[in-house]
Design an enzyme around this catalytic site. Structure first.
Site, PDB file in Angstrom:
ATOM      1  N   ALA A  48      -4.287 -19.400  29.217  1.00  0.00           N
ATOM      2  CA  ALA A  48      -4.078 -18.683  30.482  1.00  0.00           C
ATOM      3  C   ALA A  48      -2.657 -18.174  30.711  1.00  0.00           C
ATOM      4  CB  ALA A  48      -4.451 -19.602  31.648  1.00  0.00           C
ATOM      5  N   THR A  50      -0.318 -16.247  28.724  1.00  0.00           N
ATOM      6  CA  THR A  50       0.243 -14.987  28.227  1.00  0.00           C
ATOM      7  C   THR A  50      -0.903 -14.027  27.895  1.00  0.00           C
ATOM      8  OG1 THR A  50       0.277 -15.830  25.943  1.00  0.00           O
ATOM      9  CG2 THR A  50       2.326 -16.043  27.181  1.00  0.00           C
ATOM     10  N   PHE A  52      -3.903 -11.540  27.175  1.00  0.00           N
ATOM     11  CA  PHE A  52      -5.174 -11.258  27.838  1.00  0.00           C
ATOM     12  C   PHE A  52      -5.624 -12.404  28.755  1.00  0.00           C
ATOM     13  CE2 PHE A  52      -5.709  -8.204  24.254  1.00  0.00           C
ATOM     14  CZ  PHE A  52      -5.924  -7.062  25.015  1.00  0.00           C
ATOM     15  N   GLU A  74       2.547 -24.602  26.208  1.00  0.00           N
ATOM     16  CA  GLU A  74       3.857 -23.963  26.362  1.00  0.00           C
ATOM     17  C   GLU A  74       4.970 -25.011  26.383  1.00  0.00           C
ATOM     18  OE1 GLU A  74       4.183 -20.799  26.176  1.00  0.00           O
ATOM     19  OE2 GLU A  74       2.115 -20.142  26.489  1.00  0.00           O
ATOM     20  N   TYR A 234      -7.295  -6.681   8.783  1.00  0.00           N
ATOM     21  CA  TYR A 234      -7.799  -7.254  10.026  1.00  0.00           C
ATOM     22  C   TYR A 234      -9.307  -7.534   9.956  1.00  0.00           C
ATOM     23  CZ  TYR A 234      -7.881  -9.035  14.654  1.00  0.00           C
ATOM     24  OH  TYR A 234      -8.054  -9.905  15.703  1.00  0.00           O
ATOM     25  N   THR A 274       1.539  -8.312  21.301  1.00  0.00           N
ATOM     26  CA  THR A 274       1.658  -9.697  21.750  1.00  0.00           C
ATOM     27  C   THR A 274       2.417 -10.429  20.651  1.00  0.00           C
ATOM     28  OG1 THR A 274      -0.404 -10.416  20.705  1.00  0.00           O
ATOM     29  CG2 THR A 274      -0.570  -9.689  22.995  1.00  0.00           C
TER      30      THR A 274
HETATM   31  P1  NAD Z   1      -1.357 -14.685  23.318  1.00  0.00           P
HETATM   32  O1  NAD Z   1      -0.557 -15.258  22.195  1.00  0.00           O
HETATM   33  O2  NAD Z   1      -0.669 -13.809  24.291  1.00  0.00           O
HETATM   34  O3  NAD Z   1      -2.065 -15.875  24.157  1.00  0.00           O
HETATM   35  C1  NAD Z   1      -2.466 -17.063  23.572  1.00  0.00           C
HETATM   36  C2  NAD Z   1      -2.718 -18.133  24.619  1.00  0.00           C
HETATM   37  O4  NAD Z   1      -3.253 -19.289  23.954  1.00  0.00           O
HETATM   38  C3  NAD Z   1      -1.462 -18.622  25.363  1.00  0.00           C
HETATM   39  O5  NAD Z   1      -1.815 -18.899  26.702  1.00  0.00           O
HETATM   40  C4  NAD Z   1      -1.126 -19.928  24.638  1.00  0.00           C
HETATM   41  O6  NAD Z   1      -0.405 -20.872  25.431  1.00  0.00           O
HETATM   42  C5  NAD Z   1      -2.516 -20.430  24.339  1.00  0.00           C
HETATM   43  N1  NAD Z   1      -2.586 -21.400  23.241  1.00  0.00           N
HETATM   44  C6  NAD Z   1      -2.295 -21.227  21.927  1.00  0.00           C
HETATM   45  N2  NAD Z   1      -2.554 -22.365  21.240  1.00  0.00           N
HETATM   46  C7  NAD Z   1      -3.021 -23.267  22.144  1.00  0.00           C
HETATM   47  C8  NAD Z   1      -3.476 -24.601  22.070  1.00  0.00           C
HETATM   48  N3  NAD Z   1      -3.516 -25.270  20.913  1.00  0.00           N
HETATM   49  N4  NAD Z   1      -3.865 -25.217  23.216  1.00  0.00           N
HETATM   50  C9  NAD Z   1      -3.830 -24.575  24.411  1.00  0.00           C
HETATM   51  N5  NAD Z   1      -3.439 -23.294  24.536  1.00  0.00           N
HETATM   52  C10 NAD Z   1      -3.040 -22.654  23.417  1.00  0.00           C
HETATM   53  O7  NAD Z   1      -2.582 -13.955  22.636  1.00  0.00           O
HETATM   54  P2  NAD Z   1      -3.502 -12.715  23.057  1.00  0.00           P
HETATM   55  O8  NAD Z   1      -3.070 -11.550  22.238  1.00  0.00           O
HETATM   56  O9  NAD Z   1      -3.643 -12.589  24.524  1.00  0.00           O
HETATM   57  O10 NAD Z   1      -4.876 -13.203  22.413  1.00  0.00           O
HETATM   58  C11 NAD Z   1      -5.927 -13.762  23.149  1.00  0.00           C
HETATM   59  C12 NAD Z   1      -7.239 -13.355  22.494  1.00  0.00           C
HETATM   60  O11 NAD Z   1      -7.374 -11.934  22.535  1.00  0.00           O
HETATM   61  C13 NAD Z   1      -7.322 -13.744  21.012  1.00  0.00           C
HETATM   62  O12 NAD Z   1      -8.642 -14.146  20.718  1.00  0.00           O
HETATM   63  C14 NAD Z   1      -7.015 -12.433  20.312  1.00  0.00           C
HETATM   64  O13 NAD Z   1      -7.530 -12.357  19.017  1.00  0.00           O
HETATM   65  C15 NAD Z   1      -7.699 -11.467  21.241  1.00  0.00           C
HETATM   66  N6  NAD Z   1      -7.279 -10.052  21.098  1.00  0.00           N
HETATM   67  C16 NAD Z   1      -5.975  -9.701  20.979  1.00  0.00           C
HETATM   68  C17 NAD Z   1      -5.631  -8.357  20.794  1.00  0.00           C
HETATM   69  C18 NAD Z   1      -4.184  -7.911  20.647  1.00  0.00           C
HETATM   70  O14 NAD Z   1      -3.953  -6.791  20.201  1.00  0.00           O
HETATM   71  N7  NAD Z   1      -3.232  -8.708  21.028  1.00  0.00           N
HETATM   72  C19 NAD Z   1      -6.635  -7.376  20.771  1.00  0.00           C
HETATM   73  C20 NAD Z   1      -7.957  -7.768  20.939  1.00  0.00           C
HETATM   74  C21 NAD Z   1      -8.280  -9.122  21.090  1.00  0.00           C
HETATM   75 NA    NA Z   2      -4.178 -15.097  26.174  1.00  0.00          NA
END
Ligand code: NAD
Ligand code: NA
EC number: 1.3.1.9
Length: 395
Positions: A48, A50, A52, A74, A234, A274
């Site tokens: 939650a 950072t 999406f 975090e 990818y 990200t």
């Molecule tokens: P992000 O790195 O911004 O967010 C990751 C989140 O996961 C953070 O809140 C972090 O604290 C949490 N986290 C990580 N490891 C953890 C753990 N062990 N325990 C608890 N929390 C943990 O990533 P994002 O880019 O927002 O990705 C989120 C989803 O969206 C992923 O499934 C990603 O594949 C998908 N996505 C990303 C993109 C992109 O371009 N960034 C595009 C499409 C889909």
């Molecule tokens: Na996220």
């Protein structure tokens, strides 16, 4: 202290509390400006803090007035050392949520572990009784399996053959050739163990068996597809196998929710800057060209615009549109034929010399630094920041 960005390779080691706070406030204002969404009222967001996941928490709270519990991993601040950005984001979110009279509490720890699952379930039992939505938005390079203790590491590799293509170092703007060796040994299964659907299913099974899901419950996880340019690293690479598994898990979870009239969705989102995506070779070059084209067309979106549109026009519209594989598509503007054709043309022309003109390197860099609370408009970076920021609803 004065906090400045300190980068090492593709990561930034510092983050700015005021910049992170401003980012969150800007996202909240955006959601409020778009009007109410008739969505879930009691929401658990896993991941939650950072990207999406944060955008989903903000949209639920400030779009639908939802009570939210956020789970994330975090680093808290310590004497003379800033926290990780997700810490500051969550502190800012909770401060604003509480000001608005909304319930918001958080749990900081490893979401893959039994301990954090139990702590979260206990909190739901005590405070919310049942929840009607789980957003699953973890992005992690490692996972320790809760039952076996085995630690899995995910890798970003092509499958079957070596991959060679252009990439850019967005700090220097240098375009070069990269070559990535194909997956070997247990690379594929390890990546699936970290980023596939098993942990998502574990969460939903645990919540269900404790009677914590309300009738009509919904859960959603996020996936990515992208163009043929990035396919080898990818969607047809190791991470793609994990996404295949995640997408298949949505059907398994939906089956398990039948008695509750519940449903599990995967939404395919747009490529965005990200921490995770900056580390994938080739993707930064693709994103810098994509941003240029989408901005010129007036269809560029960040995480908050994506999630607002996902909730308003897809998830909570009268009938949720899905593709032939059952997925919600909010990558529709990225994947538009004209957009992709233009990016493919620019890709051929991209060199160190041409990229500053044909690509949006500046936009990439700004988005990257924004993740850490730097280069945010309206923040005075010359001002000392000394207070240790606490997350008000941290358990
Ligand atoms: P992000 O790195 O911004 O967010 C990751 C989140 O996961 C953070 O809140 C972090 O604290 C949490 N986290 C990580 N490891 C953890 C753990 N062990 N325990 C608890 N929390 C943990 O990533 P994002 O880019 O927002 O990705 C989120 C989803 O969206 C992923 O499934 C990603 O594949 C998908 N996505 C990303 C993109 C992109 O371009 N960034 C595009 C499409 C889909
Ligand atoms: Na996220």
């Amino acid at each position: 202290m004065i906090i400045e960005p300190r980068t090492r390779g593709f990561i930034c080691l510092t983050s700015h509390p005021k910049g992170c706070e401003q980012n969150v406030i800007d996202q909240i204002e955006y959601i409020k400006s778009k009007g109410a969404i008739d969505g879930a009222k009691k929401v658990l967001v896993i991941g939650a803090s950072t990207g999406f996941g944060l955008a989903s928490r903000i949209t639920s709270a400030f779009g639908s007035g939802a009570s939210t519990i956020g789970v994330f991993f975090e680093k808290p601040p310590s004497e003379g050392r800033p926290a990780s950005p997700g810490w500051y984001n969550s502190a800012a979110f909770e401060k604003e949520a509480h000001k608005a009279g909304l319930y918001a509490k958080s749990i900081n720890g490893d979401a893959f572990s039994n301990e954090i699952k139990k702590q979260t379930l206990d909190l739901i039992k005590a405070d919310l009784a049942q929840i009607d939505m789980v957003i699953y938005s973890l992005a992690s390079p490692v996972r320790t399996h809760p039952d076996t203790g085995v630690k899995y590491k995910s890798v970003l590799k092509p499958i079957g053959a070596k991959f060679q293509n252009k990439t850019v170092d967005f700090h220097t703007g240098v375009v070069s050739e990269v070559s990535i060796e194909p997956a070997e040994g247990d690379d594929i299964e390890n990546t699936v163990a970290v980023m596939g659907g098993e942990d998502w299913k574990m969460w939903i099974d645990d919540l269900k068996s404790e009677g914590l899901l309300s009738e009509g419950f919904t859960t959603i996880a996020y996936s990515y597809i992208g163009p043929s340019l990035t396919e080898a690293v990818y969607r047809k690479g190791t991470i793609g196998r994990a996404k295949d598994d995640l997408e298949a898990t949505a059907f398994t979870i939906s089956d398990s929710l039948k008695a509750l009239k519940g449903k599990a969705y995967v939404s395919v989102n747009k490529a965005l800057v990200t921490q995770a995506s900056s580390a994938i070779p080739v993707i930064p070059l693709y994103i810098s060209l994509l941003y240029k084209v989408m901005k010129a067309e007036g269809i560029h979106e960040g995480c908050i615009e994506q999630i607002q549109r996902l909730f308003q026009d897809r998830l909570y519209s009268a009938k949720t549109p899905i593709d032939d594989k059952g997925r919600i598509r909010i990558d529709d503007w990225e994947m538009r034929a004209d957009v992709q054709a233009r990016v493919a043309e620019l890709w051929k022309e991209a060199t160190t010399e041409t990229l500053p003109k044909i690509g949006d390197l500046k936009g990439y860099e700004k988005d990257f630094f924004n993740l850490f609370g730097f280069m945010v408009e309206g923040v005075d970076y010359d001002k000392d920041v000394n207070e240790i920021v606490e997350i008000p609803g941290l358990q």
